[in-house]
Scaffold this active site. Structure first.
Site, PDB file in Angstrom:
ATOM      1  N   SER A  26     -48.661  83.605  25.190  1.00 52.83           N
ATOM      2  CA  SER A  26     -47.254  84.010  25.247  1.00 52.83           C
ATOM      3  C   SER A  26     -46.433  83.092  24.343  1.00 52.83           C
ATOM      4  CB  SER A  26     -46.769  84.009  26.698  1.00 52.83           C
ATOM      5  OG  SER A  26     -45.552  84.682  26.834  1.00 52.83           O
ATOM      6  N   HIS A  58     -48.935  91.932  30.432  1.00 54.71           N
ATOM      7  CA  HIS A  58     -48.808  90.550  29.983  1.00 54.71           C
ATOM      8  C   HIS A  58     -49.844  89.633  30.635  1.00 54.71           C
ATOM      9  CE1 HIS A  58     -46.594  87.491  27.843  1.00 54.71           C
ATOM     10  NE2 HIS A  58     -46.429  86.769  28.935  1.00 54.71           N
ATOM     11  N   ASP A  77     -48.055  95.410  27.590  1.00 52.56           N
ATOM     12  CA  ASP A  77     -47.364  94.146  27.823  1.00 52.56           C
ATOM     13  C   ASP A  77     -45.854  94.346  27.751  1.00 52.56           C
ATOM     14  OD1 ASP A  77     -46.441  91.518  27.881  1.00 52.56           O
ATOM     15  OD2 ASP A  77     -48.129  90.786  26.713  1.00 52.56           O
TER      16      ASP A  77
END
Length: 711
Positions: free
Chosen positions: A557, A677, A642
């Protein structure tokens, strides 16, 4: 000589280049030949074909390493006690816990009624013995997830009378939830369904109405708080608050004493709370109006508010108190003063004592303040560790629960009696075959290029020699003030047992060293995050913890942004890069307010509609700074659905990287077509993904052989 198992692989995919110009309001423009890979609907055949080709190439490249991947997966899963359960906690006459059944991916959420002779330990013993006769199953997530590629229960909440449950589930991985309702007496799931929400839901005292947060279907921003009454049409739900400032997130909670329901509104640099009496929540009052650069959160117990705030220059936060009827900052009175060397992270209120979670010298600690004015700290025995409050659902108690873990100590829950000092070990995460005495953890300090001391947590197996020959996996994040504390990492044991070291670089951008640590790693100081990580690598190599040719870096991320930046800035210092759901197209994403998270994060990264922000962000954005040079080997992962980092960012990044990389090193790009995610749902499926990535890393680092023999 053994033949290269990858010698006859097909050519890596080559995405089509299509002219596209991305412009900014101030007139700046950039070419983005892979912009076409963005498809908000996730249905474009050409885009899907490219992702499929990348997956096929990754399959082919990894095929010779499948035995290693399988072995790693078996090792990791083999350490998990499959029929494990959480530590039960008591709340309003029931003991709540979650448990797993052997071979199943998802938890069973359950409870048992409180009675004489029932406590956390007795319930754990019953669960371990498979005695579930006295439990009430709230949610069997295995049954709910059956037949689905993805399923997650974001949260569940029980009504004050214990009869009804509201729960939020997601079947895609995009964190757009549907709130559902269940009668716990009859087991009936009601027809009421509220789609397009966050996971937050709070019951009013009437046991018939709930408050929830409605998301924008495009940006996923939390935009409206509504009240739903069971049995009434969702379309008629009353609007409680609509947030017009799209830089704010919203959350819902009840105060410690259950007296108030509160809406929490938070941006990067300011907060606001709106609260209403839980027994009559018709009108919400503003606790203290939002003010830029003033953050606060408040809780109510024992006839007063306690407020954590950074107002009046309290960079590391302080605690204030206020009477129940306070409606402005003028009513706040000092309680715990601000300190430059201690960061106040949070607090919990009890009958007769209070507890503060804080950080000093880069480590967490728990401070207990007693009613007689004395205080004490919960003790820790290792140089690098993580400590924090566990679930303390009931304030009327003399017992405090807290958690403790380190790179060599599995997650542990203790309960300590504040009066007598008696400490009880409630649970230590069982890790099959793991012996902590065979491993060593250290706390190190690396000097950054500007002279700042960077804390580093490192772990390795006993017998490890600091001779500059070993392989190292270095992890980092460094954004949002998030702390990457040294917690036990079950999969990493497989690397340690093969002679590797594992290090966490606590770089600027987190809050490990206090609020200033965060401020020095964002906006126009963001590059400190990247240079800190590189300088930690140099330090560990110089100190003999790793060979300069055998360092792997890992981040996800915003940590994937870190990976992209160091790859551009210092590609020769890393043998390979492991990057999951990476935020790599910073400028283009932050120029588009329709993308989830963008407007909320202008005060984190900058608003590129302003030229000074644009120019600075452009100097480090990984996608924009790819250049013709030799890059490390890379494994890049993403999820098609995501909601945090859109799949097209890493897709574009890999496509352009293939055009410019002169190294000949492998670049693998794996897209989970049914994941968001956090990757695929289920406790085992994610370890399969991790095993694949680890197998790639071991191959590139030249780590061979089986793990070290026990003994």
């Amino acid at each position: 000589m053994n033949a290269d198992p990858h010698a006859n692989l097909p050519t890596p995919p080559d995405a089509t280049r299509k002219p596209h110009v991305v412009t900014a309001p101030h007139g700046a423009s950039r070419d983005d030949e892979y912009y076409w890979l963005r498809d908000d609907t996730r249905t474009d055949p050409e885009m899907l074909a490219y992702l499929a080709a990348e997956n096929a190439y990754a399959d082919a490249w990894m095929a010779p390493l499948k035995p290693v991947e399988d072995r790693l997966y078996e090792e990791i899963v083999g350490r998990i006690k499959q029929d494990d359960s959480s530590v039960p906690y008591r709340h309003r006459g029931w003991w709540y816990y979650s448990r797993f059944e052997a071979g199943k991916d998802y938890p069973v959420h359950a409870r048992r009624r409180d009675a004489d002779g029932i406590d956390a330990m007795s319930i754990q013993r019953a669960n371990e013995a498979g005695d579930f006769g006295n439990e009430q199953v709230l949610l069997d997530v295995n049954a709910l997830a059956a037949g689905r590629d993805y399923y997650s229960v974001g949260a569940y909440e029980i009504s004050q009378d214990g009869r009804l449950m509201a729960y939020a589930d997601d079947t895609v991985g995009r964190r757009q939830y549907v709130i559902r309702f269940k009668n716990l007496d009859s087991g009936e799931v009601y027809a009421d369904e509220i789609p397009g929400t966050s996971a937050d839901v709070v019951w009013a005292d009437d046991g018939r109405s709930v408050f929830y947060i409605e998301n924008d279907p495009e940006t996923l921003l939390t935009v409206r708080v509504k009240r739903h009454v069971l049995g009434e049409p969702v379309a008629q739900d009353a609007l409680v608050h609509e947030e017009e400032d799209d830089s704010f997130y919203m959350g819902l909670d009840r105060t410690r004493d259950d007296r108030f329901i509160c809406i929490g509104l938070s941006s990067t640099v300011s907060d606001e709370m709106r609260c209403a009496p839980a027994d009559d929540p018709r009108e919400f009052f503003v606790f203290a109006p939002r003010q830029r650069d003033v953050e606060y959160s408040a809780d109510h117990y024992d006839g007063r508010w306690v407020i954590r705030t950074n107002e009046a220059g309290a960079t590391n936060f302080k605690l204030m108190t206020a009477p129940t009827d306070a409606r402005s900052r003028d009513a706040w009175q000092p309680w715990i003063a601000h300190r430059n060397d201690v960061f106040i992270d949070g607090f919990e209120l009890f009958r007769g004592f209070s507890v503060i979670s804080e950080r000093a010298n880069g480590l967490e600690r728990v401070r207990v303040l007693k009613s007689d004015g004395t205080e004490e700290f919960v003790k820790a025995d290792e140089p690098a560790y993580s400590m924090g409050l566990a679930t303390n659902a009931e304030p009327e108690t003399d017992w405090l629960r807290y958690t403790y873990t380190s790179l060599t100590t599995p997650a542990t829950t203790y309960e300590v009696n504040i009066g007598s000092g008696e400490r009880v070990l409630l649970k230590r995460q069982p890790v099959i075959g793991f012996d902590a005495s065979r491993y060593v953890t250290e706390r190190l300090w690396a000097t950054a290029r500007d002279g700042t001391k960077i804390p580093v947590s490192i772990v390795y197996r006993k017998g490890f020699e600091k001779n500059g020959r070993a392989a190292l996996l270095q992890y980092g994040y460094g954004s949002y003030g998030a702390n990457m504390d040294p917690a036990f990492n079950l999969p990493v044991v497989s690397l340690l047992d093969r002679g590797m070291a594992y290090a966490i670089a606590h770089v600027r951008g987190g809050e490990e060293m206090g609020r200033r640590w965060y401020e020095d790693g964002k906006l126009f100081r963001k590059k400190n995050t990247f240079t800190d990580f590189i300088d930690v690598t140099d330090f560990l190599v110089e100190q003999g913890y790793a060979s300069k040719d055998r360092v792997a870096a890992y981040g996800g991320s915003a940590g994937g942004l870190l990976m992209g930046a160091i790859s551009n800035m210092a590609p020769d210092k890393y043998r390979l890069i492991l990057s999951q759901v990476p935020f790599v197209d910073v400028v283009t994403t932050m120029l588009d307010p329709s993308i989830p998270l963008t407007t909320n994060e202008y005060d984190e990264w900058g608003n590129p509609e302003k030229k000074d922000c644009y120019d600075y962000m452009l100097t480090y954005s990984p996608y924009d700074n790819l250049t013709r040079q030799a890059y490390p080997a890379m494994f890049v992962g993403t999820g098609l659905w995501d909601s945090q980092v859109q799949y097209w960012e890493p897709a574009k990044y890999v496509a352009r990287l293939r055009d410019l990389d002169t190294s000949g090193n492998p670049v693998l790009f794996r897209t989970n077509m049914d994941a968001g995610h956090g990757g695929k749902s289920g406790r085992f499926r994610r370890y399969r993904e991790l095993a694949e990535m680890y197998a790639f890393a071991l191959d590139r680092l030249g780590v061979r052989g089986d793990p070290a023999a026990a003994g």
